[in-house]
Design a protein around this motif. Structure first.
Motif, mmCIF file in Angstrom:
data_model
loop_
_atom_site.group_PDB
_atom_site.id
_atom_site.type_symbol
_atom_site.label_atom_id
_atom_site.label_comp_id
_atom_site.label_asym_id
_atom_site.label_seq_id
_atom_site.Cartn_x
_atom_site.Cartn_y
_atom_site.Cartn_z
ATOM 1 N N THR A 110 0.879 -1.380 0.005
ATOM 2 C CA THR A 110 -0.164 -0.080 0.010
ATOM 3 C C THR A 110 0.836 1.405 -0.079
ATOM 4 N N THR A 111 1.740 1.198 0.863
ATOM 5 C CA THR A 111 2.846 2.348 0.809
ATOM 6 C C THR A 111 3.520 2.412 -0.420
ATOM 7 N N LEU A 112 3.714 1.553 -1.260
ATOM 8 C CA LEU A 112 4.329 1.554 -2.489
ATOM 9 C C LEU A 112 3.509 2.143 -3.462
ATOM 10 N N ARG A 113 2.428 1.860 -3.423
ATOM 11 C CA ARG A 113 1.407 2.445 -4.345
ATOM 12 C C ARG A 113 1.100 3.679 -4.327
ATOM 13 N N ALA A 114 1.004 4.149 -3.012
ATOM 14 C CA ALA A 114 0.819 5.633 -2.408
ATOM 15 C C ALA A 114 2.297 6.530 -2.980
ATOM 16 N N LEU A 115 3.340 6.101 -3.001
ATOM 17 C CA LEU A 115 4.456 6.621 -3.230
ATOM 18 C C LEU A 115 4.488 6.656 -4.878
ATOM 19 N N ALA A 116 4.092 5.573 -5.647
ATOM 20 C CA ALA A 116 4.327 5.680 -7.006
ATOM 21 C C ALA A 116 3.001 6.723 -7.531
ATOM 22 N N HIS A 117 2.070 7.026 -6.913
ATOM 23 C CA HIS A 117 0.962 8.015 -7.211
ATOM 24 C C HIS A 117 1.469 9.274 -6.934
ATOM 25 N N PHE A 118 2.222 9.428 -5.784
ATOM 26 C CA PHE A 118 2.714 10.791 -5.446
ATOM 27 C C PHE A 118 3.767 10.961 -6.383
ATOM 28 N N HIS A 119 4.734 10.418 -6.874
ATOM 29 C CA HIS A 119 5.648 10.363 -8.127
ATOM 30 C C HIS A 119 5.177 10.932 -9.374
ATOM 31 N N ALA A 120 3.893 10.258 -9.563
ATOM 32 C CA ALA A 120 3.274 10.429 -11.030
ATOM 33 C C ALA A 120 2.420 11.707 -10.566
ATOM 34 N N THR A 121 2.037 12.452 -9.663
ATOM 35 C CA THR A 121 0.860 13.283 -9.569
ATOM 36 C C THR A 121 1.227 14.530 -8.423
ATOM 37 N N ALA A 122 1.996 13.965 -7.649
ATOM 38 C CA ALA A 122 2.439 15.002 -6.567
ATOM 39 C C ALA A 122 1.409 15.358 -5.464
ATOM 40 N N GLU A 123 0.523 14.195 -5.604
ATOM 41 C CA GLU A 123 -0.891 14.252 -4.882
ATOM 42 C C GLU A 123 -0.871 12.956 -3.737
ATOM 43 N N LEU A 124 -1.728 13.167 -2.533
ATOM 44 C CA LEU A 124 -1.781 12.389 -1.800
ATOM 45 C C LEU A 124 -2.755 10.973 -2.525
ATOM 46 N N PRO A 125 -2.611 10.009 -1.921
ATOM 47 C CA PRO A 125 -3.614 9.185 -2.517
ATOM 48 C C PRO A 125 -5.119 9.455 -2.193
ATOM 49 N N ALA A 126 -5.983 9.179 -3.117
ATOM 50 C CA ALA A 126 -7.593 9.497 -2.763
ATOM 51 C C ALA A 126 -8.193 8.316 -2.319
ATOM 52 N N PRO A 127 -9.081 8.332 -1.595
ATOM 53 C CA PRO A 127 -9.900 7.105 -0.945
ATOM 54 C C PRO A 127 -10.398 6.427 -2.026
ATOM 55 N N SER A 128 -10.271 5.112 -2.084
ATOM 56 C CA SER A 128 -10.950 4.230 -2.975
ATOM 57 C C SER A 128 -11.650 2.991 -2.438
ATOM 58 N N ALA A 129 -12.645 2.387 -2.878
ATOM 59 C CA ALA A 129 -13.205 1.285 -2.357
ATOM 60 C C ALA A 129 -12.207 0.219 -2.513
ATOM 61 N N ALA A 130 -11.339 0.362 -3.291
ATOM 62 C CA ALA A 130 -10.393 -0.732 -3.610
ATOM 63 C C ALA A 130 -9.229 -0.852 -2.306
#
Length: 327
Positions: A110-130
């Motif tokens: 989960t942390t790695l996904r959040a970091l990948a999202h941050f590197h791509a968007t410079a944003e926090l992960p958004a809440p998701s049902a997944a």
């Protein structure tokens, strides 16, 4: 390299009982992490109890006595709290984590996904049902409890939400973090085992109403929970139930940390979190760990000074509460 024979608790913890307890908690957290690393992912029957306290070198090629992302994220969270005067944002933590990540061992999915999202968007992960309710938020949250006294519940819970949201948005992940922070907070007061279990049960009831069922944690506090036969998973609620179970079943760090590893599965996280609670309650018991010198704390210097800074935040929060009461 591993510590020399001098106890790391004999150095720079500074004046004050809270600082000494927080320093003991940090060292015990790292010790539990290192103790569990060689056995992570194994079922209980493949954990050799006689070898655990000898800290064999991990199979993954890490040095003997290494700590993992558990300790790295705990220290990052503690420094983030100290550097912001106890008022971090989610982005404060995520930015620090992204900078540190290349040198951190064992980051979770989960942390790695959040970091990948941050590197791509410079944003926090958004809440998701997944979103999966994994234990990464609970893993790093003990400094919130160390820095906030027990009766500043709203402040403690708000900080849990803030630091969790940097990577973990699943409600159960946040609720589990709140339980760890509550126990850590009471432990710095020197609370006994029964009081720690009561704190866990009470916080689980509150978190259950806000974030979803936390029955396993409440059951563990009352002795009605058994560890999974296959080992403790990455599930946040199951992880925290295991930590509560360890605290209930063992008298102090010397017995608790090897027992936590014996449960199998996510051994380093369960042992680290148990250490983070019990080390605050019994810092002398941490000093007495015969194998502590084998733990490599070299990657995390200055823990004593950091403990002093967290204890100052705790005193400021307590003083604020006293002032509110006087008003």
């Amino acid at each position: 390299m591993p510590n020399d024979d001098r106890s790391p608790l004999d150095t720079s913890a500074g004046p004050g009982d809270a600082a000494r307890r927080i320093h003991g908690a940090m060292v015990a957290f790292a010790a539990g992490d290192a103790l569990g690393v060689p056995w992570e992912g194994r079922p209980p029957e493949r954990v050799d109890a006689a070898e655990v306290v000898r800290l064999p070198a991990p199979d993954r090629g890490w040095p003997r006595g290494s700590t993992s992302d558990d300790t790295a994220q705990m220290v990052l969270a503690a420094r983030c709290l100290a550097d912001t005067g106890g008022r971090p944002s989610s982005m404060d933590f995520l930015t620090r984590l992204a900078d540190a990540a290349p040198g951190v061992r064992g980051l979770g999915p989960t942390t790695l996904r959040a970091l990948a999202h941050f590197h791509a968007t410079a944003e926090l992960p958004a809440p998701s049902a997944a979103d999966l309710p994994t234990n990464g938020a609970a893993m790093r949250i003990a400094p919130v409890g160390w820095a906030v006294p027990p009766h500043r519940t709203e402040r403690r819970r708000s900080l849990c939400e803030t630091l969790s949201a940097a990577t973990h948005r699943a409600p159960a992940a946040v609720g589990a973090a709140c339980v760890i922070a509550a126990m850590a907070s009471f432990a710095v007061e020197g609370a006994g085992a029964d009081d720690l279990l009561d704190a866990a049960a009470a916080e689980a009831r509150w978190a259950g109403e806000r974030y979803g069922p936390m029955d396993a944690v409440a059951d563990a506090a009352r002795g009605r929970w058994s560890p999974p036969r296959e080992g403790v998973s990455l599930d946040a609620v199951e992880t925290v139930a295991a930590v509560v179970h360890v605290i209930r079943e063992t008298p102090g760090p010397a017995a608790a940390l090897p027992y936590a590893v014996s449960l199998g599965g996510d051994t380093d996280t369960v042992a680290a979190l148990a250490g983070g609670v019990l080390g605050a309650r019994d810092p002398d018991g941490v000093t007495a760990l015969g194998w502590l010198r084998l733990v490599d704390l070299g990657e995390h210097p200055g823990l004593g000074d950091l403990a002093v800074r967290l204890s100052a935040l705790r005193e400021t929060a307590a003083a604020g509460l006293r002032a509110e009461g006087a008003g």
